[in-house]
Design a protein around this motif. Sequence first.
Motif, PDB file in Angstrom:
ATOM      1  N   PRO B 175       6.768 -25.117  58.114  1.00 39.61           N
ATOM      2  CA  PRO B 175       6.134 -23.847  57.738  1.00 39.61           C
ATOM      3  C   PRO B 175       7.013 -22.634  58.033  1.00 39.61           C
ATOM      4  O   PRO B 175       7.018 -21.665  57.268  1.00 39.61           O
ATOM      5  CB  PRO B 175       4.857 -23.806  58.565  1.00 39.61           C
ATOM      6  N   THR B 176       7.761 -22.670  59.152  1.00 40.10           N
ATOM      7  CA  THR B 176       8.699 -21.571  59.416  1.00 40.10           C
ATOM      8  C   THR B 176      10.026 -22.181  59.857  1.00 40.10           C
ATOM      9  O   THR B 176      10.060 -23.263  60.434  1.00 40.10           O
ATOM     10  CB  THR B 176       8.207 -20.627  60.533  1.00 40.10           C
ATOM     11  N   MET B 177      11.082 -21.459  59.559  1.00 38.26           N
ATOM     12  CA  MET B 177      12.426 -21.961  59.864  1.00 38.26           C
ATOM     13  C   MET B 177      13.068 -21.113  60.949  1.00 38.26           C
ATOM     14  O   MET B 177      13.372 -19.935  60.741  1.00 38.26           O
ATOM     15  CB  MET B 177      13.296 -21.901  58.604  1.00 38.26           C
ATOM     16  N   GLY B 242      25.548 -14.871  51.979  1.00 35.79           N
ATOM     17  CA  GLY B 242      24.910 -14.148  50.872  1.00 35.79           C
ATOM     18  C   GLY B 242      25.256 -14.746  49.514  1.00 35.79           C
ATOM     19  O   GLY B 242      24.382 -14.958  48.677  1.00 35.79           O
ATOM     20  N   ASP B 243      26.540 -15.053  49.319  1.00 33.51           N
ATOM     21  CA  ASP B 243      26.972 -15.628  48.035  1.00 33.51           C
ATOM     22  C   ASP B 243      26.319 -16.987  47.809  1.00 33.51           C
ATOM     23  O   ASP B 243      25.892 -17.319  46.704  1.00 33.51           O
ATOM     24  CB  ASP B 243      28.504 -15.812  48.001  1.00 33.51           C
ATOM     25  N   PHE B 244      26.255 -17.783  48.855  1.00 33.50           N
ATOM     26  CA  PHE B 244      25.664 -19.125  48.750  1.00 33.50           C
ATOM     27  C   PHE B 244      24.186 -19.013  48.350  1.00 33.50           C
ATOM     28  O   PHE B 244      23.720 -19.715  47.449  1.00 33.50           O
ATOM     29  CB  PHE B 244      25.806 -19.848  50.093  1.00 33.50           C
ATOM     30  N   LEU B 245      23.463 -18.115  49.007  1.00 38.53           N
ATOM     31  CA  LEU B 245      22.025 -17.997  48.727  1.00 38.53           C
ATOM     32  C   LEU B 245      21.760 -17.378  47.353  1.00 38.53           C
ATOM     33  O   LEU B 245      20.734 -17.641  46.736  1.00 38.53           O
ATOM     34  CB  LEU B 245      21.341 -17.156  49.814  1.00 38.53           C
ATOM     35  N   ALA B 246      22.701 -16.563  46.865  1.00 33.37           N
ATOM     36  CA  ALA B 246      22.479 -15.864  45.591  1.00 33.37           C
ATOM     37  C   ALA B 246      22.932 -16.697  44.388  1.00 33.37           C
ATOM     38  O   ALA B 246      22.526 -16.411  43.261  1.00 33.37           O
ATOM     39  CB  ALA B 246      23.223 -14.530  45.598  1.00 33.37           C
ATOM     40  N   ALA B 247      23.756 -17.724  44.616  1.00 34.19           N
ATOM     41  CA  ALA B 247      24.352 -18.452  43.488  1.00 34.19           C
ATOM     42  C   ALA B 247      23.297 -19.278  42.765  1.00 34.19           C
ATOM     43  O   ALA B 247      22.694 -20.162  43.355  1.00 34.19           O
ATOM     44  CB  ALA B 247      25.478 -19.359  43.993  1.00 34.19           C
ATOM     45  N   GLU B 248      23.068 -18.975  41.500  1.00 36.20           N
ATOM     46  CA  GLU B 248      22.083 -19.717  40.733  1.00 36.20           C
ATOM     47  C   GLU B 248      22.733 -20.664  39.735  1.00 36.20           C
ATOM     48  O   GLU B 248      22.102 -21.595  39.261  1.00 36.20           O
ATOM     49  CB  GLU B 248      21.150 -18.750  39.992  1.00 36.20           C
ATOM     50  N   GLY B 283      10.670 -24.208  47.371  1.00 35.73           N
ATOM     51  CA  GLY B 283      10.546 -23.955  48.802  1.00 35.73           C
ATOM     52  C   GLY B 283      11.876 -23.885  49.531  1.00 35.73           C
ATOM     53  O   GLY B 283      11.957 -23.292  50.609  1.00 35.73           O
ATOM     54  N   VAL B 284      12.924 -24.485  48.971  1.00 36.78           N
ATOM     55  CA  VAL B 284      14.206 -24.532  49.674  1.00 36.78           C
ATOM     56  C   VAL B 284      14.870 -23.152  49.786  1.00 36.78           C
ATOM     57  O   VAL B 284      15.255 -22.747  50.887  1.00 36.78           O
ATOM     58  CB  VAL B 284      15.161 -25.569  49.037  1.00 36.78           C
ATOM     59  N   PRO B 285      15.006 -22.392  48.687  1.00 36.59           N
ATOM     60  CA  PRO B 285      15.681 -21.094  48.842  1.00 36.59           C
ATOM     61  C   PRO B 285      14.971 -20.188  49.856  1.00 36.59           C
ATOM     62  O   PRO B 285      15.619 -19.554  50.691  1.00 36.59           O
ATOM     63  CB  PRO B 285      15.632 -20.490  47.426  1.00 36.59           C
ATOM     64  N   ALA B 286      13.635 -20.186  49.819  1.00 43.72           N
ATOM     65  CA  ALA B 286      12.888 -19.338  50.762  1.00 43.72           C
ATOM     66  C   ALA B 286      13.118 -19.805  52.194  1.00 43.72           C
ATOM     67  O   ALA B 286      13.303 -18.995  53.115  1.00 43.72           O
ATOM     68  CB  ALA B 286      11.398 -19.364  50.419  1.00 43.72           C
ATOM     69  N   ALA B 287      13.117 -21.128  52.402  1.00 47.54           N
ATOM     70  CA  ALA B 287      13.314 -21.662  53.754  1.00 47.54           C
ATOM     71  C   ALA B 287      14.712 -21.314  54.268  1.00 47.54           C
ATOM     72  O   ALA B 287      14.878 -20.927  55.435  1.00 47.54           O
ATOM     73  CB  ALA B 287      13.113 -23.177  53.747  1.00 47.54           C
ATOM     74  N   LEU B 288      15.726 -21.419  53.400  1.00 45.75           N
ATOM     75  CA  LEU B 288      17.095 -21.119  53.852  1.00 45.75           C
ATOM     76  C   LEU B 288      17.277 -19.628  54.114  1.00 45.75           C
ATOM     77  O   LEU B 288      17.994 -19.230  55.031  1.00 45.75           O
ATOM     78  CB  LEU B 288      18.124 -21.622  52.840  1.00 45.75           C
ATOM     79  N   ARG B 289      16.614 -18.792  53.292  1.00 45.86           N
ATOM     80  CA  ARG B 289      16.692 -17.341  53.549  1.00 45.86           C
ATOM     81  C   ARG B 289      16.070 -17.012  54.904  1.00 45.86           C
ATOM     82  O   ARG B 289      16.604 -16.210  55.665  1.00 45.86           O
ATOM     83  CB  ARG B 289      15.982 -16.559  52.440  1.00 45.86           C
ATOM     84  N   GLN B 290      14.921 -17.656  55.161  1.00 50.13           N
ATOM     85  CA  GLN B 290      14.256 -17.409  56.443  1.00 50.13           C
ATOM     86  C   GLN B 290      15.144 -17.860  57.607  1.00 50.13           C
ATOM     87  O   GLN B 290      15.259 -17.161  58.626  1.00 50.13           O
ATOM     88  CB  GLN B 290      12.932 -18.188  56.451  1.00 50.13           C
ATOM     89  N   LEU B 291      15.781 -19.002  57.430  1.00 50.28           N
ATOM     90  CA  LEU B 291      16.669 -19.511  58.483  1.00 50.28           C
ATOM     91  C   LEU B 291      17.852 -18.568  58.674  1.00 50.28           C
ATOM     92  O   LEU B 291      18.223 -18.251  59.812  1.00 50.28           O
ATOM     93  CB  LEU B 291      17.157 -20.921  58.111  1.00 50.28           C
TER      94      LEU B 291
END
Lengths: 337, 375
Positions: B175-177, B242-248, B283-291
């Motif tokens: 639920p939270t990272m 940032g680049d890793f999380l933004a790369a689509e 759910g993965v992008p949100a979890a990694l952003r939170q982490l």
Amino acid sequence: MPQKSYRQALNDALRLEMRRDDSVIVLGEDITGGKGATGEQDAWGGAFGVTKGLLKEFGEERVLDTPITESAFVGAAAGAAMTGLRPVVEIMFVDFLGVCFDQIINQAAKFRYMFGGKAVTPMVLRATYGAGSGSASQHSQTLYPLFAHIPGLKVVIPSSPYDAKGLLIQSIRDNDPVIFLENKILYDEVGEVPDGAYTVPFGEANFVREGSDLTIVALGRMVGRATAAAAKLAEQGVECTVLDPRTLSPLDTDSIIESVEETGRLVIVDESYPRCGAAADIASIVAEHAFGALKAPVVKVTPPHSPVPYAPELEGAFIPSVARIEAAAQSVMSFRR
Amino acid sequence: MDIQAVTMPRWGMTMTEGRVNAWLVDVGAAVRPAQEILEIETEKIANAFESSVSGILRRKLVEPGQVAPVGSLLGVIADAGTSDADIDAFIASHRAHEGERAADAAQGPSARLVAALDGQVNVLSVGPEQGTPVVLIHGFGGDLNSWLFTQPALAGDRPVHALDLPAHGGSSIPPTMTLEGMTARVAAALDSLAVGRAHVVAHSLGAAVALLLARDTPGRVASLSLIAPAGLGAEINAAYIGDFLAAERRPQMKQALGALFADPGQVKREMVDDVLRFMRTDGVPAALRQLAEDVFPGGHQRMALRGVLETTAIPCQLIWGEQDRVIPCTQAAGLPSTVVVHTIADAGHMPHMEHAGRVTALLASFIAAADNRQP
């Protein structure tokens, strides 16, 4: 990772999106077992068993049987999409969409443009296509070029269970009308499919296999045949890249051109008719943008310009075969100026 | 000495064949253990293949550019005295059994889910059941496949468990990272595996998890090998995160992943596709952003775990690429002399992939020494 059939992967996608978003509904002929008929509900899950079990979980409000009138229920879906729902329509055979060209081509495809971007039409039309099931010429056509021709429509052709699920989820979440085409021979194909929801984006080709001698672009069911041909060619020392565009509109022209620039040779395998077809379109794009890279003429492997025959031997010969793909590749490899 | 087969290695669960790009030694030349003798490319990655034996390279059985299945014979190493006839007989006998070997190789081990608090952690275990186990913990955005070269090499005489961190690879999304939450779930997964005491090998953010394990449950850590670890300084390449999380799309992700390696050419299309496939899971992008917000708030590392290395009695080594563009290897400076530090000149943030043979040798000898040191 769990192994699932193409059919089960599509069912997963519908179920997960219906759970996630109340505005997703499904409608089509016989998808609850036959409206007004007596007997078991949801006995089949539609003509091909894809929607099986949805009625029980989501009820008749969201799983709707329709009369045998594609023109009416495709029009109803377009209206529902414009007014806040996300309908997923099942059409038994893509051949039947002929009776709803106005709804699709003149209405749904135009709304976003004609209302200045203020109207969206998040509608998915799922339909089967393709020869090989002995269904004769009115139930066997590969008609994706007709839809890819129309701006405002997105055209999706999954070739594997993994892509079928991810692309259907992406289609349902997309705000434009999507023509989603399922090859009926692929329904029992099994592959790795995660249980959870995931997306496969539009306009991103899949590199099924990479090799430096020749690029084979293949669509839908032809991806498996191209891959089988590539394996045989590898034994002869010819290394192929097999590229599956996955969506014909939008088309990942960058990956196709990039691959042809690496290999210098192109074979396109397409089950649609050859004239003004998908292979012809891809060949023209490569001729225009990668002419300098080509070491040999582009070869198209398609059916003949003929209706799909019913006689089993002729139907078998109609569909591009592994042997024809292999022969096309050999002709390209042996080309000398 | 015996005649030794050089065979196509299996780098990762999905590898079935590899392409020989180049031979790095000539027939007749002497080779020694850990010497790079071949360059092999898979759909995921290219790497040098290192000899595990010494002798003379007597035969090359594949040409550069040729593709060969996992387990097939690529070359033969023997001493100068071995006759050509003996080598021919060895080749014939090896080839006669290649079919069985290929079937074994195709089988491979498969990962499984084990309970970890409110969810599940994905684990790939290889090696025999006896011996002090090794636990491999990957970094931010990675998965257990990043140990593709390391895991088989360490599993000769002990079990080696590679874990997917929560919300990574095949593990469930909590639920939270947070770093602490991930560590608690890793500890719970080790309980589920009945792993009491283990050698922990961890990379990048996984090393911060390992340091927390060592701090809070020192009894379960037999030794610590930290590769390009997080937790030892404030600096981190925030642009990479940032680049890793933004790369689509493929081109952006390829560009982002290039920062991990000294040579960005190491990043192959399949590696990019694997990462994108993971990032397109709900759910993965949100979890990694939170982490990322938890561990790198404002573009700096929040965890200050140097103290663990300064006070612990657990044997510790650091392995760091001198060209690391994610976490600078200068953070290895100033630690107590009890901490062994190895820097690798031509490696970036992924020395265990870029110079797998060297890193594996460092890990194997350090783990063996730590075993011997213990009662």
